[in-house]
Design an enzyme around this catalytic site. Structure first.
Site, PDB file in Angstrom:
ATOM      1  N   ARG A  63       0.786  -1.209   0.051  1.00  0.00           N
ATOM      2  CA  ARG A  63      -0.052   0.036   0.073  1.00  0.00           C
ATOM      3  C   ARG A  63       0.916   1.119   0.058  1.00  0.00           C
ATOM      4  O   ARG A  63       0.290   2.293  -0.391  1.00  0.00           O
ATOM      5  CB  ARG A  63      -1.056   0.059   1.273  1.00  0.00           C
ATOM      6  N   LYS A  72       3.003 -20.080   4.723  1.00  0.00           N
ATOM      7  CA  LYS A  72       2.543 -20.660   5.807  1.00  0.00           C
ATOM      8  C   LYS A  72       2.222 -19.342   6.827  1.00  0.00           C
ATOM      9  O   LYS A  72       2.969 -18.387   6.719  1.00  0.00           O
ATOM     10  CB  LYS A  72       3.026 -21.635   6.714  1.00  0.00           C
ATOM     11  N   HIS A  79       9.494 -23.388   3.824  1.00  0.00           N
ATOM     12  CA  HIS A  79      11.070 -23.367   3.600  1.00  0.00           C
ATOM     13  C   HIS A  79      11.910 -24.439   3.876  1.00  0.00           C
ATOM     14  O   HIS A  79      12.907 -24.560   3.321  1.00  0.00           O
ATOM     15  CB  HIS A  79      11.502 -22.025   3.957  1.00  0.00           C
ATOM     16  N   LYS A 133      15.698 -26.506   2.287  1.00  0.00           N
ATOM     17  CA  LYS A 133      16.899 -26.601   2.959  1.00  0.00           C
ATOM     18  C   LYS A 133      17.690 -28.104   2.353  1.00  0.00           C
ATOM     19  O   LYS A 133      17.271 -29.033   2.002  1.00  0.00           O
ATOM     20  CB  LYS A 133      16.766 -26.694   4.411  1.00  0.00           C
ATOM     21  N   GLU A 163      15.494 -22.915  18.561  1.00  0.00           N
ATOM     22  CA  GLU A 163      15.845 -21.739  17.995  1.00  0.00           C
ATOM     23  C   GLU A 163      16.265 -20.883  19.436  1.00  0.00           C
ATOM     24  O   GLU A 163      15.722 -21.002  20.402  1.00  0.00           O
ATOM     25  CB  GLU A 163      14.761 -20.674  17.527  1.00  0.00           C
ATOM     26  N   ASP A 220       2.926 -23.001  14.136  1.00  0.00           N
ATOM     27  CA  ASP A 220       4.043 -22.085  13.804  1.00  0.00           C
ATOM     28  C   ASP A 220       5.126 -22.959  13.029  1.00  0.00           C
ATOM     29  O   ASP A 220       5.646 -22.795  11.932  1.00  0.00           O
ATOM     30  CB  ASP A 220       4.567 -20.970  14.529  1.00  0.00           C
ATOM     31  N   HIS A 262       6.736 -27.455   9.246  1.00  0.00           N
ATOM     32  CA  HIS A 262       8.282 -27.691   9.243  1.00  0.00           C
ATOM     33  C   HIS A 262       8.375 -29.293   9.724  1.00  0.00           C
ATOM     34  O   HIS A 262       9.031 -30.064   8.956  1.00  0.00           O
ATOM     35  CB  HIS A 262       9.146 -26.909   9.865  1.00  0.00           C
ATOM     36  N   LYS A 286      11.416 -21.668  20.943  1.00  0.00           N
ATOM     37  CA  LYS A 286      12.068 -20.354  20.947  1.00  0.00           C
ATOM     38  C   LYS A 286      12.981 -20.367  22.245  1.00  0.00           C
ATOM     39  O   LYS A 286      12.436 -20.849  23.307  1.00  0.00           O
ATOM     40  CB  LYS A 286      11.240 -19.230  20.907  1.00  0.00           C
TER      41      LYS A 286
HETATM   42  C1  BG6 Z   1       9.287 -19.930  10.412  1.00  0.00           C
HETATM   43  C2  BG6 Z   1       8.611 -19.491  11.680  1.00  0.00           C
HETATM   44  O1  BG6 Z   1       8.385 -20.636   9.452  1.00  0.00           O
HETATM   45  O2  BG6 Z   1      10.424 -20.594  10.749  1.00  0.00           O
HETATM   46  C3  BG6 Z   1       9.669 -18.795  12.719  1.00  0.00           C
HETATM   47  O3  BG6 Z   1       7.521 -18.813  11.282  1.00  0.00           O
HETATM   48  C4  BG6 Z   1      10.879 -19.607  12.428  1.00  0.00           C
HETATM   49  O4  BG6 Z   1       8.815 -18.714  13.848  1.00  0.00           O
HETATM   50  C5  BG6 Z   1      11.690 -20.048  11.324  1.00  0.00           C
HETATM   51  O5  BG6 Z   1      11.731 -18.636  13.310  1.00  0.00           O
HETATM   52  C6  BG6 Z   1      12.535 -20.784  11.432  1.00  0.00           C
HETATM   53  O6  BG6 Z   1      13.206 -21.114  10.388  1.00  0.00           O
HETATM   54  P1  BG6 Z   1      14.947 -21.423  10.439  1.00  0.00           P
HETATM   55  O7  BG6 Z   1      15.049 -21.490   8.662  1.00  0.00           O
HETATM   56  O8  BG6 Z   1      15.770 -20.361  10.981  1.00  0.00           O
HETATM   57  O9  BG6 Z   1      15.125 -22.563  10.997  1.00  0.00           O
END
Ligand code: BG6
Length: 487
Positions: free
Chosen positions: A51, A146, A176, A180, A214, A233, A238, A336
């Protein structure tokens, strides 16, 4: 390692949310790296949509400021910047679409990629307007990030809305993790070698662990994260995707539907997770330390000061009810603000049935195959060997290590580089099909619903630890331990 470039057709990539975090942190750097490697054909263009009113110059300045640190050299950077343009457009309103159409029609016949890096609530309305503006041509593909919904019903609704405009074959649901390197290597490990497959079942595997840990906290994403939590999430997408790749039967080929047909069978075979059997542990971090620095707890990080029951950690014990995996638990955990950033899959094999060695030789550790996604991508096989030297037989577990960084030189492409170009190429193998997304939600929905209807608080864990002690108990109850040597 020098990435091998398979040429793609010239394309226009239209990024909705082009000024947002995902675009600036992941998508544009990925496109730039592919451009540096010579994989982006000359006429390809990248349009940012948001926007915000800004012209191409202002957008390029923003990209210079946020992405410019990736610059390989001035010439490649300038070539990349020249591909960029910005169109101010509100995806939820009717005005302005003719301008986008005009710009795209300037170069007819290009592959069109519409990347929706926006809130999922905008997926349906954006697709509807792309359709109405005549932009959903047969060469067009739509990419959605997602979360696709927050439960089965909302995922179905989003998928229906997208499906009214784009055929399933034009819809790329990105996860994603599937881009990897090591994840793709898992397929290579299983199906390009004859060594492991005979062992890959409940006859020889004791259990599997999948960890995505993480050290970061909310990273300014509180609004989204607090409504999602770790299950939605990370697990729904994943971790379940990784589980599918570990557990699937050999597909007949590395063809999109052959692979996805096998993944969906795994999802359908997941045993229900009940809250009652303590098969799932939810946690939330409190104040502690991450990477040597004091960090606030989750509740303090939420700017609204509300008290929240959102889980920032989850550990689950999952069963797969099929011939190959019956009786082999898959322990999944993600969180996290944990002790280390590490994502890995551990295949723990069974102990030898009988030891021929004297007690003085030491204990026999069962073999472990560790597939590291990050950091330091690689594969380690833990084997028992004899310690060198005279003086009796002493056994020791030693790692047989394949570090990709040491074996293959050069830069490892980021997941998004591979995935974006797969979209242009029209190869959906590493994307989630509609039925996969919905099967994953079907499996999780009951557990999420019963948690949300209850009032139990997530278990507290200190930032910088490995999560709540209940997660340790989850696996130790079964006489097993989490693999934490990366910490
Ligand atoms: C994302 C999540 O899909 O993947 C995040 O929404 C997360 O919360 C991230 O931090 C982790 O991705 P990677 O590639 O850093 O393991």
């Amino acid at each position: 390692m020098t990435p091998k470039n398979i040429p793609v057709d010239p394309f226009d990539c239209v990024i909705f949310g082009g000024t947002g975090d995902l675009s600036l942190r992941k998508l544009l750097p990925a496109l730039y790296h592919r451009d540096v490697d010579g994989q982006i054909p000359a006429n390809s263009r990248i349009f940012s949509i948001s926007r915000k009113a800004m012209d191409a110059g202002a957008y390029r300045a923003l990209v210079e400021e946020r992405v410019g640190k990736n610059k390989a050299d001035i010439a490649s950077w300038e070539r990349f910047l020249a591909r960029l343009d910005h169109i101010a457009l509100d995806a939820s309103a009717d005005a302005g679409w003719d301008q986008l159409k005009r710009r795209l029609d300037e170069v007819p016949g290009q592959v069109r990629v519409f990347y929706l890096a926006t809130a999922p609530a905008l997926y349906g309305p954006t697709c509807a307007r792309l359709g109405k503006a005549g932009l959903a041509t047969p060469e067009a593909r739509v990419v959605v990030e997602k979360p696709i919904g927050h439960d089965l019903a909302s995922a179905r609704q989003i998928n229906d809305e997208i499906g009214k405009v784009f055929a399933e074959g034009q819809t790329y649901r990105i996860d994603h993790y599937l881009g990897k390197e090591t994840v793709q290597n898992l397929i290579a490990l299983r199906f390009a070698n004859s060594l492991f497959e005979p062992l890959w079942s409940n006859t020889w595997v004791d259990h599997v662990q999948i960890t995505a840990a993480e050290t970061v906290g909310l990273e300014g994403r509180a609004d989204y994260y607090d409504t999602a939590g770790a299950l939605r999430d990370m697990v729904q997408n994943h971790l379940l995707q990784l589980l599918c790749l570990v557990a699937l039967e050999p597909p007949r080929s590395f063809d999109a539907d052959a692979v996805r047909d096998e993944k969906i069978k795994v999802l359908h075979a997941l045993e229900p997770i009940g809250e009652s059997d303590q098969g799932i542990i939810r946690g939330q971090y409190r104040r502690g330390a991450a990477e040597g620095k004091a960090v606030p707890g989750y509740q303090e990080e939420l700017s609204d000061g509300k008290s929240s029951r959102t889980e920032t950690f989850v550990a689950l014990k999952v069963g797969i009810a099929n011939w190959r995996w019956a009786g082999v638990p898959f322990y999944l955990r993600t969180g996290k603000r944990l002790a280390a950033r590490t994502s890995e899959i551990v295949i723990q094999f069974k102990a030898v049935p009988h030891s021929i060695f004297p007690r003085s030789a030491g204990g026999l550790n069962p073999n472990r195959l560790v597939i590291r996604l990050q950091p330091d991508e690689g594969i380690t096989l833990h084997l028992m060997t004899k310690e060198p030297g005279p003086g009796g037989l002493r056994l020791k577990s030693v790692p047989l290590d394949l570090s990709f960084a040491e074996t293959f030189t050069g830069r490892f492409p980021e997941a998004y580089e591979r995935l974006l170009l797969d979209v242009v190429r029209g190869n959906p193998t590493l994307f989630m099909r509609r039925d996969e997304v919905e099967a994953a939600w079907t499996w999780l929905d009951a557990s999420i619903r019963s948690w949300e209807e209850g009032s139990e608080a997530p278990k507290s864990y200190m930032a910088g630890s490995w999560g709540p002690t209940a997660a340790t108990a989850l696996i130790e109850r079964d006489g097993r331990t989490w693999h934490e040597e990366a910490a």
